[in-house]
Design a protein around this motif. Structure first.
Motif, PDB file in Angstrom:
ATOM      1  N   VAL A  18       0.835  -1.201   0.000  1.00  0.00           N
ATOM      2  CA  VAL A  18       0.000   0.000   0.000  1.00  0.00           C
ATOM      3  C   VAL A  18       0.869   1.251   0.000  1.00  0.00           C
ATOM      4  O   VAL A  18       1.846   1.345   0.748  1.00  0.00           O
ATOM      5  CB  VAL A  18      -0.926   0.032   1.234  1.00  0.00           C
ATOM      6  N   VAL A  27       3.155  -1.219   4.026  1.00  0.00           N
ATOM      7  CA  VAL A  27       3.094   0.156   3.527  1.00  0.00           C
ATOM      8  C   VAL A  27       4.420   0.466   2.843  1.00  0.00           C
ATOM      9  O   VAL A  27       5.473   0.543   3.488  1.00  0.00           O
ATOM     10  CB  VAL A  27       2.796   1.153   4.658  1.00  0.00           C
ATOM     11  N   VAL A  31      -9.419   4.513  -2.818  1.00  0.00           N
ATOM     12  CA  VAL A  31      -8.528   3.356  -2.856  1.00  0.00           C
ATOM     13  C   VAL A  31      -8.456   2.928  -4.317  1.00  0.00           C
ATOM     14  O   VAL A  31      -9.487   2.678  -4.942  1.00  0.00           O
ATOM     15  CB  VAL A  31      -9.061   2.205  -1.984  1.00  0.00           C
ATOM     16  N   SER A  73      -6.407   0.722  -7.637  1.00  0.00           N
ATOM     17  CA  SER A  73      -5.499  -0.315  -8.129  1.00  0.00           C
ATOM     18  C   SER A  73      -5.928  -0.654  -9.546  1.00  0.00           C
ATOM     19  O   SER A  73      -6.922  -0.119 -10.061  1.00  0.00           O
ATOM     20  CB  SER A  73      -5.522  -1.556  -7.229  1.00  0.00           C
ATOM     21  N   ALA A  84      -7.423  -4.126  -3.315  1.00  0.00           N
ATOM     22  CA  ALA A  84      -7.998  -2.802  -3.082  1.00  0.00           C
ATOM     23  C   ALA A  84      -9.229  -2.889  -2.177  1.00  0.00           C
ATOM     24  O   ALA A  84      -9.381  -2.093  -1.240  1.00  0.00           O
ATOM     25  CB  ALA A  84      -8.363  -2.151  -4.411  1.00  0.00           C
ATOM     26  N   VAL A 111      -8.282  -3.572   1.403  1.00  0.00           N
ATOM     27  CA  VAL A 111      -7.850  -2.364   2.110  1.00  0.00           C
ATOM     28  C   VAL A 111      -9.037  -1.448   2.391  1.00  0.00           C
ATOM     29  O   VAL A 111      -9.187  -0.912   3.498  1.00  0.00           O
ATOM     30  CB  VAL A 111      -6.781  -1.607   1.290  1.00  0.00           C
ATOM     31  N   THR A 117      -0.511  -3.182  -7.098  1.00  0.00           N
ATOM     32  CA  THR A 117      -0.344  -2.519  -5.801  1.00  0.00           C
ATOM     33  C   THR A 117      -1.578  -1.664  -5.530  1.00  0.00           C
ATOM     34  O   THR A 117      -2.446  -1.511  -6.387  1.00  0.00           O
ATOM     35  CB  THR A 117       0.917  -1.647  -5.806  1.00  0.00           C
ATOM     36  N   VAL A 118      -1.626  -1.062  -4.346  1.00  0.00           N
ATOM     37  CA  VAL A 118      -2.801  -0.286  -3.937  1.00  0.00           C
ATOM     38  C   VAL A 118      -2.362   1.089  -3.459  1.00  0.00           C
ATOM     39  O   VAL A 118      -1.385   1.218  -2.717  1.00  0.00           O
ATOM     40  CB  VAL A 118      -3.569  -1.009  -2.810  1.00  0.00           C
ATOM     41  N   ASP A 119      -3.080   2.116  -3.900  1.00  0.00           N
ATOM     42  CA  ASP A 119      -2.914   3.471  -3.365  1.00  0.00           C
ATOM     43  C   ASP A 119      -4.114   3.825  -2.509  1.00  0.00           C
ATOM     44  O   ASP A 119      -5.252   3.515  -2.875  1.00  0.00           O
ATOM     45  CB  ASP A 119      -2.816   4.510  -4.490  1.00  0.00           C
ATOM     46  N   VAL A 120      -3.855   4.478  -1.410  1.00  0.00           N
ATOM     47  CA  VAL A 120      -4.922   5.046  -0.575  1.00  0.00           C
ATOM     48  C   VAL A 120      -4.713   6.554  -0.543  1.00  0.00           C
ATOM     49  O   VAL A 120      -3.692   7.037  -0.040  1.00  0.00           O
ATOM     50  CB  VAL A 120      -4.907   4.482   0.850  1.00  0.00           C
TER      51      VAL A 120
END
Length: 224
Positions: free
Chosen positions: A84, A110, A131, A133, A141, A144, A162-165
């Motif tokens: 993340v 992270v 969130v 991906s 995603a 999360v 991968t994942v972005d928040v």
């Protein structure tokens, strides 16, 4: 009997000047009165200011976002296998770092903490938490997103799952762990009115602002 003196050309010119001045001052006073009444109405909340609008680099509201449907029988992903990146899009200092620490405590990996940038490289501010991906990372995603209050999932064009928040202004913490509605052996549930992945044009995934060093955090990392 004294004969009244006729006004001279100079007197008539002065009178016209005084009349024009009185007219100009009257208009100015009327304009100032209107501005004053309008300002008072905005100050008291009776009228919304045209400049008092929340800023976001994404035009639609959270309710109109195209949240992707997860394929049937898609299971949650183990927390330790999710990478993340936590980005601050809230306008509040320290939120990304705090959120990243909480996700680490919960078992997520992270990879980076920083400030969110829009597609033009400008600081991004959102009213809600996003969130994101790619299609291969949807399970991660949603895993999360199940931890976050006031969040939505969107599809982007990143090459890796991968994942972005992007932590938005309305974020108020993680959902208590015992209230997270995920079970390892129960498939993920798509949000109401989700959109099939094939019908969504993925958003561009801009590079985040590099994370500031600890020594320079106060001066270079304005928000995270």
């Amino acid at each position: 009997m004294t004969t009244p003196q006729q006004p001279t050309a100079r007197d008539r010119r002065r009178r016209r000047e005084h009349e024009r001045q009185a007219l100009v001052f009257g208009i100015l006073i009327a304009i100032l009165a209107v501005i004053g009444v309008g300002s008072l109405a905005v100050y008291t909340g009776a009228v919304e200011s045209p400049f008092n609008r929340g800023f976001t680099t994404i035009g639609e509201s959270k309710d109109t976002l195209q949240q992707p449907c997860v394929p049937d029988e898609t299971m949650p992903v183990s927390y330790k296998s999710v990478s993340v990146t936590v980005l601050n899009a809230s306008g509040r200092t320290g939120i990304a770092t705090i959120t990243g620490d909480m996700l680490v405590d919960r078992g997520f990996q992270v990879a980076e903490v920083g400030n969110a940038l829009d597609e033009n490289g400008n600081a991004e501010e959102l009213p809600y938490t996003l969130v994101s991906s790619n299609a291969a990372g949807l399970a991660a995603a949603y895993t999360v997103a199940a931890q976050l209050t006031n969040s939505a999932v969107v599809l982007d064009d990143r090459p890796e799952p991968t994942v972005d928040v992007r932590v938005g202004a309305n974020f108020d913490g993680l959902i208590p762990e015992d209230e997270v509605t995920l079970e390892a052996d129960v498939p993920l549930t798509s949000p109401d009115q989700c959109t099939d992945v094939e019908d969504i044009t993925p958003r561009h995934s801009p590079e985040p602002e590099p994370e500031a060093t600890e020594e320079g955090a106060d001066s270079t990392e304005a928000s995270s």
